[in-house]
Scaffold this motif. Structure first.
Motif, PDB file in Angstrom:
ATOM      1  N   PRO A   1      18.211 -50.855  41.856  1.00 43.19           N
ATOM      2  CA  PRO A   1      18.429 -52.548  42.362  1.00 43.19           C
ATOM      3  C   PRO A   1      19.253 -51.930  43.526  1.00 43.19           C
ATOM      4  N   GLU A   2      20.593 -51.766  43.611  1.00 42.50           N
ATOM      5  CA  GLU A   2      21.506 -52.152  45.566  1.00 42.50           C
ATOM      6  C   GLU A   2      20.432 -51.816  45.832  1.00 42.50           C
ATOM      7  N   GLU A   3      19.496 -50.280  46.184  1.00 46.20           N
ATOM      8  CA  GLU A   3      19.842 -50.240  47.557  1.00 46.20           C
ATOM      9  C   GLU A   3      17.772 -50.935  47.476  1.00 46.20           C
ATOM     10  N   VAL A   4      16.845 -51.171  46.720  1.00 46.38           N
ATOM     11  CA  VAL A   4      16.492 -52.258  47.031  1.00 46.38           C
ATOM     12  C   VAL A   4      16.474 -53.593  48.352  1.00 46.38           C
ATOM     13  N   GLU A   5      17.792 -54.255  46.662  1.00 49.41           N
ATOM     14  CA  GLU A   5      18.361 -55.105  47.697  1.00 49.41           C
ATOM     15  C   GLU A   5      18.843 -55.289  49.505  1.00 49.41           C
ATOM     16  N   SER A   6      19.700 -54.029  49.253  1.00 44.04           N
ATOM     17  CA  SER A   6      19.896 -54.047  50.498  1.00 44.04           C
ATOM     18  C   SER A   6      19.366 -53.986  52.525  1.00 44.04           C
ATOM     19  N   VAL A   7      18.302 -53.921  51.776  1.00 43.61           N
ATOM     20  CA  VAL A   7      16.976 -54.394  52.732  1.00 43.61           C
ATOM     21  C   VAL A   7      16.700 -55.367  53.505  1.00 43.61           C
ATOM     22  N   ILE A   8      17.600 -56.486  52.392  1.00 45.22           N
ATOM     23  CA  ILE A   8      17.177 -57.473  53.349  1.00 45.22           C
ATOM     24  C   ILE A   8      18.821 -57.671  54.326  1.00 45.22           C
ATOM     25  N   ASP A   9      19.265 -57.365  54.543  1.00 43.81           N
ATOM     26  CA  ASP A   9      20.645 -57.300  55.642  1.00 43.81           C
ATOM     27  C   ASP A   9      20.424 -56.283  56.571  1.00 43.81           C
TER      28      ASP A   9
ATOM     29  N   GLY B   1      14.580 -66.829  62.463  1.00 39.66           N
ATOM     30  CA  GLY B   1      15.867 -67.045  61.951  1.00 39.66           C
ATOM     31  C   GLY B   1      15.968 -67.054  60.419  1.00 39.66           C
ATOM     32  N   ILE B   2      14.547 -66.473  60.004  1.00 37.01           N
ATOM     33  CA  ILE B   2      14.841 -65.715  58.248  1.00 37.01           C
ATOM     34  C   ILE B   2      14.384 -64.581  58.150  1.00 37.01           C
ATOM     35  N   ALA B   3      14.528 -64.835  57.232  1.00 33.53           N
ATOM     36  CA  ALA B   3      14.244 -63.542  56.494  1.00 33.53           C
ATOM     37  C   ALA B   3      14.305 -62.900  54.923  1.00 33.53           C
ATOM     38  N   ALA B   4      13.079 -62.916  55.013  1.00 29.18           N
ATOM     39  CA  ALA B   4      12.839 -62.900  53.428  1.00 29.18           C
ATOM     40  C   ALA B   4      12.902 -60.995  52.756  1.00 29.18           C
ATOM     41  N   VAL B   5      12.815 -60.538  51.381  1.00 24.71           N
ATOM     42  CA  VAL B   5      12.316 -59.272  51.160  1.00 24.71           C
ATOM     43  C   VAL B   5      11.668 -59.804  50.047  1.00 24.71           C
ATOM     44  N   PHE B   6      10.517 -59.133  49.639  1.00 27.20           N
ATOM     45  CA  PHE B   6       9.407 -59.463  48.624  1.00 27.20           C
ATOM     46  C   PHE B   6       9.298 -58.339  48.233  1.00 27.20           C
ATOM     47  N   LYS B   7      10.208 -58.016  46.357  1.00 28.63           N
ATOM     48  CA  LYS B   7      10.937 -57.127  46.048  1.00 28.63           C
ATOM     49  C   LYS B   7      10.121 -57.195  44.133  1.00 28.63           C
ATOM     50  N   GLN B   8       9.117 -55.786  44.320  1.00 30.40           N
ATOM     51  CA  GLN B   8       7.416 -55.551  43.183  1.00 30.40           C
ATOM     52  C   GLN B   8       8.248 -55.820  42.133  1.00 30.40           C
ATOM     53  N   ALA B   9       8.117 -55.856  40.746  1.00 28.64           N
ATOM     54  CA  ALA B   9       8.750 -55.298  39.752  1.00 28.64           C
ATOM     55  C   ALA B   9       8.547 -54.684  39.282  1.00 28.64           C
ATOM     56  N   ARG B  10       9.023 -53.518  38.649  1.00 29.19           N
ATOM     57  CA  ARG B  10       8.139 -52.097  38.400  1.00 29.19           C
ATOM     58  C   ARG B  10       7.592 -52.440  36.725  1.00 29.19           C
ATOM     59  N   ALA B  11       7.944 -52.795  35.716  1.00 33.80           N
ATOM     60  CA  ALA B  11       6.580 -53.290  34.840  1.00 33.80           C
ATOM     61  C   ALA B  11       5.309 -54.604  35.068  1.00 33.80           C
ATOM     62  N   GLN B  12       6.021 -54.761  35.757  1.00 38.49           N
ATOM     63  CA  GLN B  12       4.903 -56.490  35.787  1.00 38.49           C
ATOM     64  C   GLN B  12       4.434 -56.539  37.268  1.00 38.49           C
ATOM     65  N   HIS B  13       3.773 -55.636  38.078  1.00 37.71           N
ATOM     66  CA  HIS B  13       3.407 -55.898  39.118  1.00 37.71           C
ATOM     67  C   HIS B  13       3.224 -56.941  39.574  1.00 37.71           C
ATOM     68  N   ASP B  14       2.455 -57.882  39.016  1.00 37.73           N
ATOM     69  CA  ASP B  14       2.588 -59.130  40.199  1.00 37.73           C
ATOM     70  C   ASP B  14       3.823 -59.924  39.969  1.00 37.73           C
ATOM     71  N   ARG B  15       4.738 -59.936  39.324  1.00 38.71           N
ATOM     72  CA  ARG B  15       6.010 -60.712  39.099  1.00 38.71           C
ATOM     73  C   ARG B  15       6.835 -59.937  40.545  1.00 38.71           C
ATOM     74  N   TRP B  16       7.740 -60.623  41.419  1.00 36.89           N
ATOM     75  CA  TRP B  16       8.090 -60.326  42.972  1.00 36.89           C
ATOM     76  C   TRP B  16       9.324 -61.196  43.291  1.00 36.89           C
TER      77      TRP B  16
ATOM     78  N   ARG C   1       6.948 -52.368  47.805  1.00 40.76           N
ATOM     79  CA  ARG C   1       6.006 -52.007  46.108  1.00 40.76           C
ATOM     80  C   ARG C   1       6.741 -51.188  44.632  1.00 40.76           C
ATOM     81  N   ALA C   2       6.979 -51.459  43.763  1.00 40.87           N
ATOM     82  CA  ALA C   2       7.660 -50.962  42.565  1.00 40.87           C
ATOM     83  C   ALA C   2       7.280 -49.551  43.123  1.00 40.87           C
ATOM     84  N   ALA C   3       5.904 -48.356  43.425  1.00 46.96           N
ATOM     85  CA  ALA C   3       6.225 -47.068  43.978  1.00 46.96           C
ATOM     86  C   ALA C   3       7.023 -46.793  44.950  1.00 46.96           C
ATOM     87  N   ASP C   4       7.849 -47.563  45.581  1.00 44.33           N
ATOM     88  CA  ASP C   4       8.377 -47.733  46.290  1.00 44.33           C
ATOM     89  C   ASP C   4      10.499 -47.411  45.780  1.00 44.33           C
TER      90      ASP C   4
END
Length: 334
Positions: free
Chosen positions: A246-254, A263-278, A237-240
């Protein structure tokens, strides 16, 4: 704009466009990584050496990730507002679709010629000339081929940029392709410090990354039946993310992709300025129980207007956290 698409070799037309260019813009995809930015800076260094005016840019975010600021050639990077609207040659690197250029997609129309250099299988082929090879481990590998065909030498600064894309897109050579190690050896022979480049790009985070990671991993959930191989996902979530880049956020998937039960991994990352955008990052293993070749997550991402590689892809979507998670699970099926 569509043109000649050539795979597995460098078309003479691509070399001709570069050799005759009087002004050049190199564009990276939004949320640049080391492959797109390293490719762009390597090319910029070559054009500058030849006395050709060159700029490098990306539409977002406003600030470059800290690790990428260590790459040589950063002086050629400019803000989107400073990118010329007209240019002799526009080069797009590591970008499979126009929409991945974000607000800078409008610069395509003002270029006399467009050269697309990419290794994404789903590339739209939107250049005057397209240098696309999905068998390449990184776009920097294709840039190396182009420089060789052009007869341009690779010095240490250029090698640094090329190695950055190679080491990150292969996951420190965990997903190396035939020729990856030979290219690495060639680049290292220029005198670059491959260990230090790798450490800065892949193994360095601020302390704030640790509490962010703790919070995000507490959301991790496994859906055993998804796609027949299982899905593990986490929600950022944006608050996190206020204390990290952004590179720290992206590293979560690894981190979550190491889950044995999925067999599949996903990370949903909320935009800071638009909270309904992921923005959603997807990964899959090259094999999974009951599915020898793993799941093609680029095909999954394409259902949402995204794309990528067979085992690494992403897309942008809108809605609440519950909605975007449910939509992915539905797309994966049982």
């Amino acid at each position: 704009m569509t043109g000649t698409r050539v795979e597995h070799k460098v078309p003479d037309a691509a070399v001709g466009l570069c050799a005759s260019a009087n002004s050049v813009t190199v564009l990276c995809h939004v949320q640049p990584d080391a492959d797109t930015f390293g490719s762009a800076l390597a090319l910029a260094l070559v054009f500058s050496r030849r006395g050709v005016p060159v700029t490098v840019s990306f539409a977002e975010p406003a600030e470059l990730p800290a690790s990428l600021r260590t790459l040589p050639g950063g002086q050629f990077a400019v803000s989107p507002a400073r990118v010329p609207h007209e240019v002799d040659l526009l080069i797009v690197v590591d970008c499979g679709a126009r929409n991945r250029l974000g607000a800078l997609a409008d610069r395509l129309g003002g270029a006399a010629s467009v050269l697309v250099i990419d290794h994404h299988r789903a590339n739209e082929g939107f250049g005057t000339v397209d240098l696309i090879d999905e068998s390449a481990a990184s776009t920097t590998e294709l840039v190396t081929r182009l420089l060789d065909a052009w007869g341009e030498p690779i010095d240490a600064d250029i090698a640094h940029c090329l190695f950055a894309g190679l080491v990150t897109d292969t996951g420190s050579f965990r997903w190396a392709r035939p020729g990856s190690h030979a290219l690495a050896e060639r680049l290292l022979a220029t005198g670059i410090d491959g260990g230090e480049i790798t450490r800065v790009l892949l193994d360095t985070h601020p302390f704030a990354w640790l509490p962010m990671l703790s919070t995000v991993l507490s959301t991790a959930t496994v859906v055993p039946e998804a796609a027949g191989v299982g899905l593990v996902y986490a929600v950022v979530r944006a608050a996190d993310t206020h204390e990290v880049g952004p590179e720290e956020v992206e590293s979560v998937i690894d981190v979550i992709r190491t889950t044995h039960e999925a067999g599949i991994a996903a990370v949903f990352k909320q935009a800071r300025a638009q909270h309904d955008r992921w923005t959603v990052s997807l990964r899959s293993r090259d094999s999974a129980p009951g599915l020898a070749d793993g799941v093609d997550v680029s095909a999954v991402a394409s259902k949402f207007g995204g794309g990528g590689h067979r085992f690494a892809a992403g897309y942008t979507t809108y809605g609440s956290a519950d909605e975007v998670v449910a939509n992915l699970i539905a797309a994966l099926g049982n």
